[in-house]
Design an enzyme around this catalytic site. Structure first.
Site, short mmCIF file in Angstrom:
data_model
loop_
_atom_site.label_atom_id
_atom_site.label_comp_id
_atom_site.label_asym_id
_atom_site.label_seq_id
_atom_site.Cartn_x
_atom_site.Cartn_y
_atom_site.Cartn_z
N GLY A 1 1.04 -1.39 0.14
CA GLY A 1 -0.04 -0.33 -0.05
C GLY A 1 0.34 1.66 0.35
O GLY A 1 0.53 2.22 0.75
N TYR B 1 -12.80 -1.95 11.91
CA TYR B 1 -11.05 -0.83 11.84
C TYR B 1 -10.55 -1.63 13.48
O TYR B 1 -8.90 -1.97 13.36
CB TYR B 1 -10.88 0.30 11.79
CG TYR B 1 -9.96 1.29 11.60
CD1 TYR B 1 -9.29 0.70 10.21
CD2 TYR B 1 -9.22 2.04 12.58
CE1 TYR B 1 -8.15 1.33 10.04
CE2 TYR B 1 -7.56 2.40 11.84
CZ TYR B 1 -6.81 2.19 11.27
OH TYR B 1 -6.33 2.87 10.79
#
Ligand code: NAD
Length: 245
Positions: free
Chosen positions: A9, A153
């Site tokens: 990422g 999350y």
């Protein structure tokens, strides 16, 4: 130096800052992101211009076990070694518990948590053969303390902390360290999505009275990847300007 760092990422945000910092420290850089477009929209490749540093980009979805196997294989074939793995790729799909869809829960777990299993397994196999390596995982203060609107999350990042300790215990005797960093509120496209109200509420809780910069996360990751951190493993370092104490 002919060491190689693979950062997932890393087209933008904290991942790009880590790639830049490790390039400055002399690592060859294997960038990864989910699509070509991620790289077209960002200028990380042009920015990595340190003399003698080799940089390649690899498109792979880190939530896919097979794509991670292929990614590890390609980077090893291209660079010869994988000395550092930074599990940075991550997403948010925020919403209060009772309104959170199953899809938003599952997507976050798959991308933030399962990716760490995928990458640690496939790159860990390379590092085991080398008998050396450094793995750094991006956790979050949400994974340590919880955060309203982030059931998915915070679950994924809490798991990353636990996975960091497990991997450290399994891989330590083979010269591989595994640590995590837990950033607080860092200025990136991920946090750009928050409302002014959410930002103001967060700011009030930060002892240093300001948000963090991606480079301030990158410098701690760089320390964990350096010779100076040779006897540090299984730890999670908060980088939050004193958000929680
Ligand atoms: P960001 O959204 O700016 O960047 C994340 C990158 O990951 C993007 O380039 C995205 O395309 C990529 N990505 C997403 N899904 C992917 C997949 N399946 N495969 C490959 N790449 C994928 O986010 P950021 O703020 O730079 O965050 C980086 C990491 O730090 C994340 O793990 C995040 O959870 C963590 N973190 C960020 C903050 C913050 O305040 N920004 C705080 C704590 C933790």
């Amino acid at each position: 130096m002919s060491k190689t760092a693979l950062i997932t990422g890393s087209a933008r945000g904290i991942g790009a800052a880590i790639a830049l910092r490790l390039a400055k420290d002399g690592f060859n850089i294997a960038l990864n992101d989910i699509s070509e477009k991620s790289f077209e929209d960002n200028d990380i490749i042009e920015k990595i211009t340190a003399p003698g540093v080799r940089c390649e980009k690899y498109i792979a979805d880190v939530s896919s076990h097979d794509e991670c196997a292929e990614l590890a294989k390609k980077v090893k074939a291209d660079f010869g070694t994988i000395d550092v793995l930074v599990n940075n790729a991550g997403i948010t799909r925020d919403g209060l518990l009772l309104r959170m869809s199953e899809e938003n829960y599952d997507d976050v777990i798959r991308i933030n948590q399962k990716s760490v299993f995928n990458m640690t397994k496939h790159v860990g196999a390379v590092m085991l053969r080398q008998k050396s390596g450094r793995i750094v995982n991006l956790a979050s203060v949400a994974g340590l303390y919880g955060n309203p609107g982030q059931m998915n999350y915070s679950a994924s990042k809490g798991a990353v902390v636990a996975m960091t300790k497990t991997a450290a215990k399994e891989l330590g005797s083979r010269g591989i360290t595994v640590n995590a960093v837990a950033p607080g509120f860092i200025k990136t496209p991920m946090t750009d999505k928050l409302t002014e109200e959410q930002r103001a509420a967060m700011l009030k809780q930060i002892a240093m009275g300001r948000y963090g910069e991606p480079e301030e996360v990158a410098s701690v990751v760089a320390f964990l990847c350096s010779d100076s951190a040779s006897y540090v493993t299984g730890q999670t370092i908060e980088i939050s300007g004193g958000l929680m104490m």
